[in-house]
Structure formats: structure tokens, C-alpha cells
Scaffold this motif. Structure first.
Motif, short mmCIF file in Angstrom:
data_model
loop_
_atom_site.label_atom_id
_atom_site.label_comp_id
_atom_site.label_asym_id
_atom_site.label_seq_id
_atom_site.Cartn_x
_atom_site.Cartn_y
_atom_site.Cartn_z
N PRO A 1 -53.28 46.01 9.92
CA PRO A 1 -54.31 45.13 10.49
C PRO A 1 -54.90 44.15 9.49
N GLY A 2 -54.70 44.40 8.20
CA GLY A 2 -55.17 43.46 7.18
C GLY A 2 -54.17 42.35 6.92
N TYR A 3 -52.97 42.45 7.52
CA TYR A 3 -51.92 41.45 7.36
C TYR A 3 -51.64 41.17 5.89
N THR A 4 -51.56 42.26 5.10
CA THR A 4 -51.43 42.11 3.65
C THR A 4 -50.41 43.09 3.10
N LEU A 5 -49.62 42.64 2.15
CA LEU A 5 -48.74 43.51 1.36
C LEU A 5 -49.21 43.45 -0.09
N ARG A 6 -49.31 44.62 -0.72
CA ARG A 6 -49.66 44.67 -2.14
C ARG A 6 -48.66 45.55 -2.87
N VAL A 7 -48.25 45.10 -4.04
CA VAL A 7 -47.45 45.91 -4.95
C VAL A 7 -48.39 46.40 -6.04
N VAL B 1 -52.98 45.70 -9.00
CA VAL B 1 -52.24 44.94 -8.01
C VAL B 1 -51.41 43.88 -8.74
N MET B 2 -50.08 44.03 -8.67
CA MET B 2 -49.17 43.14 -9.37
C MET B 2 -48.76 41.95 -8.51
N LEU B 3 -48.79 42.16 -7.20
CA LEU B 3 -48.36 41.11 -6.28
C LEU B 3 -49.07 41.31 -4.95
N GLU B 4 -49.54 40.23 -4.36
CA GLU B 4 -50.17 40.30 -3.04
C GLU B 4 -49.61 39.19 -2.17
N SER B 5 -49.35 39.53 -0.91
CA SER B 5 -48.76 38.55 -0.01
C SER B 5 -49.31 38.69 1.40
N ARG B 6 -49.46 37.59 2.08
CA ARG B 6 -49.73 37.62 3.51
C ARG B 6 -48.50 38.16 4.24
N VAL B 7 -48.74 38.85 5.35
CA VAL B 7 -47.62 39.31 6.16
C VAL B 7 -47.92 39.06 7.63
N ILE C 1 -42.72 52.89 -0.40
CA ILE C 1 -43.38 51.89 0.43
C ILE C 1 -44.14 52.62 1.54
N TYR C 2 -45.38 52.22 1.72
CA TYR C 2 -46.23 52.83 2.74
C TYR C 2 -46.73 51.75 3.69
N LEU C 3 -46.54 51.96 4.98
CA LEU C 3 -47.12 51.09 5.99
C LEU C 3 -48.33 51.83 6.56
N ARG C 4 -49.52 51.28 6.33
CA ARG C 4 -50.75 51.98 6.67
C ARG C 4 -51.67 51.10 7.52
#
Length: 556
Positions: A334-340, A346-352, A524-527
Motif C-alpha cells: 500500500p505504500g507503493y515502495t520498494l526498498r533494498v 536503505v541502499m535503494l528506494e523505488s516507486r512501484v 524478498i518480502y512483499l508486505r
């Protein structure tokens, strides 16, 4: 022969018994509600008798302490009191211990740890303690003292468990090996606070230490400090009198602290729009300054309701293990966000972009295994039958317009004009539709694979303009990643022997179809988090799949 009247009485009586036994809630046996002693010196002994009676009724009452108060762990509670000969633990000679005041402080402020006070018998305890403090007769009521003692003990055990494991039910994607404390642990914790006189010491170390949890907790406390004593009016969702609505909206903006009308005779459109934008920015709504349906709905929610939403998400953090892997990918649906994340950073953040409410992105745990350049898209049958087959039956040219080819069971491409599409259906479709690679491919340039039973994956998209949208629940279930190039470079950054970072860019320039296998497994976790803490402020996201509604019932 049986007397006829007696026979009818027997039948009627049997009918009553049958009715009582079929679907009717069992009436609980109530303990004595009052036991007034003449002499306070007798109080402790009579309290002990009342505690004994109340505990003996728990099993008969199906675990209920009171008519509507269910014991958290009945056996642990009974065993603990039995070890203390059913004596009171939170009071002596008609006086509450300071420890009871400390416990009540934690209960009344449990929202600071994301848990509603109602879970810990706040209403019943507040009423009972007020009686004991202000009513001379109540101070001699052994039954009331016994009730308070048991409720405090039960509340402590429940809060101890909730702090670590959460209040919600264990879910199918939990990463925890354990899911509850043993009865012995709860009894030892309660014994510890009675000996040490410190509840904070007992609770220390129970909460998660994840950065996401801690930032959410900090933001929750700040939010409560700002809004606990603030109340506001509700706005009509439908209205015909625009001028009246503008006045009501201005009043609401003043109540929330978004508009200062001191020395202002008339609130003009610019001032009102600016105030609405401030509210929208705070509650993560697209800041257009217009009080539309979504904004009005948010304005009408109470502060407690927002706090509960944050608390639900703190509970979700409690479902994660005490220690996360050093490196992992987290997609907040629901946050429409991917984080590594690597070592907590946090090394990388992206909209999804994620699935619609009808075609949800599943919540899952997996490991990233490889990624592909210029992948084919094998169209899921659910999409074929719902969307594509009707369009093809109307015009076979639809396939060429979508860059789709038809593959038979042997893997061979078939000329779509040789197929009688009118005879195909969900029950008979011996083909696979595959979208060829290229700029029109729905998967874009790259697809990231991880094993799961839902056949979902991360991928680029041929419609990258959609990442500008604030509401991004619009896929068929897979996750579209805006920073797909950065993600691929990150995944191969340690593979210096093959220089794959440079190789990937060369392959892309050449348009080469490649599969890159990863040399290490990255979890990888989809939460599902609808709130997070950021710089001390709560950030809220829409409950796009109505998952919060389920957890609200558990917490309340």
C-alpha cells in the motif's frame, strides 16, 4: 400408561432444553459482586476468598473473568494465584500498591506502544479504581478489590505477550518460529515485577528493535501529543450550499491548526486552499488544495482512528522475526515502495505499481534468483479469458496491435488467422499467448524472478508515466519497479569477476535477450504497511485491500 398431561409437560420441557442447548449462548455464573467487610483488618482474608471464587469460575464460564471480559491465559493466571495462595498481589489492607498505579499508567497510555487501552480492561479498571478511591463503602468491598487484582494481573500478562508477538493472529507469512510465550514465562514476568516493583524493567526488551518499528513508535507518540486533546467537527460529504461548506471547512482547518484566522475578516480562496494543502501533505493525500471526497473522509476521521491505524502497523512489525537478514528487499504494497536494505541502511528506494483490489499483489516471502533482459510475457490465463479472448474474437488484429504471438502446446508459433477463435473458451484453449520483447512489451526491458506459487515477479513496464500517479494500485498482481536499472546494478554489484554491471548496460544497448543468475540469495518480502514513521511524523497510506479492517477487530 403415562398421564397425557405429564407427557405434554415432558415434551415441552424437552423442547426448552433442546432450545437452550442449540445455538444459545451459555449464561455465565457470576461471582459475588459485593462483599462488604465490617472491619478493614478482615479485608485481605475476604479478598483472598473472593479471588478463589472468581478463579474457580473461569473454567465454568468458558474463560471469562467477567460477563464480557475474557481471560488472556486462564491457566497461567490460575497457576500464578495458586502459587500465592490466592492472595492479592496489587493491594494490601485496602490500599493499592504503587505498582498498580504504574500498571494503570501503561494501560491508559498503551496507544504509545500501538495497543488500545480497551484490550487491557481499561474501562472496567478505571471505574473500579475510581470507586475504591472515592467511595468509603467500596474501600471495604472485598469483591471489588479481588476484581481489580485479577484484572491487573491478566492485563499485565496480555500486554507482555502483545508487546512481543502482537495482538493480531499469527498470519501465513510470518517469519517467526515461535508465536507465544509459555505460561511459565508469563508467571515469571509477573513474579518479577512484584519483587522488583518495576513494570518498565519487565517490559524492557520485549518490543521489536527494527528501525521501521522504532520510527513508527516515535512518530506515534508525537502524533498523540499533537492531537490527543484536539477535537474537530465533521464535514458533510454531500452538500448544496457551497458558501456554508466553505465556512465549515474553514472552521475545520482552524480546529486542526492548518489555518490561522486571527485578524482576518474573510478567509479567501487562496488561504483556504493553502490550509487544505497543509492537511493533505500531513496525511499523504495528493496536495491539490481541493476538499474532495477522499480529503473529506480523512478530515472526518478521529485522532484515535488515525492512532489505531498506526498501531495496526506496529503490530505488523511484531510479526517479523527479532532479527532480520543483513540484506533484503522489502516491497510495501500500500505504500507503493520498494526498498533494498543492507545492515539496516536503505541502499535503494523505488516507486512501484502494485495489483488492483480485484487483482491483488500477494503478500509473501521468497528469494531473488535471477533477472532477465528483454523477457517474453506469457499472458496469464486469467487475463486471456477476462480481457483478451473477447477482443480477439471481435478482431483478430488485436493480437498484432498488442505484439502478441500464439504458441501451441509444442512451443511453436501459430498463425492466428488459421485458428477458429469462436470455438475457443475457458474450457478449451490449447494455446499460450506470449508478448514478444521490445518497447511494447508489458514487462518492459527487465523482469526479476523469485520463486512463489502466485507466478508474480518484479518488472519494468512499457508505461512508465504511471509512476507519477499517487494512487498506483493498477497492475494484474505483479510489481512494476520504476528504478529497475538501479536494482539490477545493485544485485550484481558484488559480482566483479564477470563485470556484469557494465555487461548489463551493453546488453541493453544491443537489445540482447539475457538471463542473469544471482550468485547469492537475497530475501524478498512483499508486505502490507499502511503507516510508517518518517522524521518523527506519521505517514499514512490507503488501506487498498481492506487488510486493516481485519486487524482492527483483533486489536479492539
Amino acid at each position: 400408561m403415562m398421564n397425557k398431561n405429564l407427557f405434554y409437560v415432558f415434551l415441552c420441557g424437552s423442547g426448552v432444553l433442546l432450545l437452550l442447548s442449540c445455538g444459545h449462548k451459555k449464561k455465565h455464573t457470576a461471582p459475588k459482586q459485593k462483599q462488604i467487610v465490617a472491619n478493614v483488618r478482615q479485608l485481605d482474608e475476604v479478598v483472598k476468598e473472593s479471588i478463589t471464587e472468581r478463579l474457580s469460575l473461569i473454567s465454568d464460564n468458558e474463560g471469562y473473568l467477567e460477563d464480557s471480559i475474557l481471560a488472556f491465559r486462564p491457566q497461567a493466571l490460575e497457576d500464578f494465584y495458586q502459587q500465592h495462595e490466592n492472595a492479592a498481589n496489587w493491594s494490601d489492607h485496602g490500599k493499592l500498591h504503587p505498582l498498580a498505579d504504574s500498571m494503570m499508567y501503561y494501560i491508559r497510555n498503551s496507544y504509545d506502544i500501538g495497543l488500545p487501552p480497551a484490550r487491557y480492561h481499561a474501562k472496567a479498571l478505571n471505574a473500579a479504581i475510581e470507586q475504591l478511591q472515592n467511595d468509603a463503602t467500596a474501600k471495604k468491598d472485598a469483591a471489588l478489590w479481588a476484581k481489580v487484582d485479577i484484572l491487573l494481573s491478566d492485563a499485565f500478562m496480555k500486554m507482555t505477550s502483545d508487546l512481543h508477538y502482537g495482538a493480531g493472529p499469527r498470519d501465513s507469512i510470518t517469519l517467526r518460529a515461535d508465536s507465544l510465550y509459555s505460561d511459565d514465562f508469563l508467571k515469571e514476568k509477573l513474579q518479577q515485577i512484584l519483587q522488583d516493583g518495576s513494570i518498565s524493567t519487565a517490559f524492557e526488551g520485549l518490543e521489536p528493535t527494527h528501525a521501521g518499528y522504532l520510527s513508527l513508535k516515535e512518530a506515534m507518540i508525537n502524533f498523540r501529543e499533537k492531537y490527543t486533546d484536539v477535537s474537530w467537527d465533521t464535514l458533510p460529504s454531500n452538500y448544496t450550499d457551497t458558501l456554508l461548506f466553505r465556512q465549515l471547512l474553514a472552521n475545520r482547518m482552524v480546529q486542526g491548526g492548518y489555518l490561522d484566522t486571527a485578524g482576518v475578516e474573510v478567509v479567501d480562496t487562496v488561504m483556504l486552499k493553502t490550509a487544505v494543502k497543509k492537511f493533505q501533505n500531513e496525511f499523504n493525500i495528493y496536495p491539490d488544495g481541493i476538499a474532495g471526497k477522499r480529503t473529506i473522509t480523512a478530515l472526518n476521521r478521529t485522532a484515535e482512528d488515525w492512532v489505531l491505524q498506526a498501531g495496526i502497523n506496529m503490530d505488523r512489525w511484531r510479526k517479523l522475526p527479532d532479527t532480520m537478514p543483513r540484506e533484503y528487499i522489502m516491497v510495501n504494497v500500500p505504500g507503493y515502495t520498494l526498498r533494498v536494505v543492507d545492515s539496516g541502511e536503505v541502499m535503494l528506494e523505488s516507486r512501484v505499481i502494485v495489483g488492483t483490489p480485484r487483482t491483488r499483489t500477494p503478500l509473501l516471502n521468497s528469494y531473488m534468483s535471477n533477472f532477465m533482459l528483454f523477457p517474453y510475457w506469457r499472458v496469464p490465463y486469467s487475463i486471456v479469458f477476462k480481457e483478451m479472448l473477447p477482443a480477439i474474437q471481435r478482431n483478430v488484429g488485436y493480437l498484432a496491435s498488442k505484439n502478441l504471438e500464439v504458441i501451441d502446446k509444442d512451443g511453436n508459433a501459430v498463425d492466428p488467422h488459421t485458428i477458429d477463435w469462436s470455438k475457443l473458451s475457458k474450457n478449451h484453449f490449447p494455446y499460450v499467448l506470449r508478448q514478444m520483447d521490445g518497447v511494447d512489451n508489458s514487462l518492459g526491458i527487465m523482469k526479476f524472478n523469485f520463486r512463489n506459487k502466485y507466478s508474480v515477479y518484479l518488472h519494468d513496464t512499457n508505461n512508465r508515466g504511471l509512476f507519477k500517479n499517487s494512487m498506483r494500485a493498477m497492475s494484474h498482481g505483479c510489481v512494476r519497479v520504476q528504478q529497475w536499472d538501479s536494482l539490477s546494478q545493485y544485485l550484481v554489484r558484488m559480482d566483479t569477476a564477470s563485470h556484469k554491471g557494465d555487461s548489463i548496460r551493453v546488453w541493453i544497448e544491443r537489445g540482447e535477450k539475457k538471463q542473469v543468475d544471482l550468485t547469492r540469495r537475497i530475501p524478498i518480502y512483499l508486505r502490507y504497511f499502511t503507516a510508517e514513521g518518517r522524521d518523527g511524523k506519521l505517514i499514512f497510506f490507503d488501506d487498498i485491500y481492506a487488510e486493516d479492517k481485519v486487524l482492527r477487530k483483533s486489536l479492539q
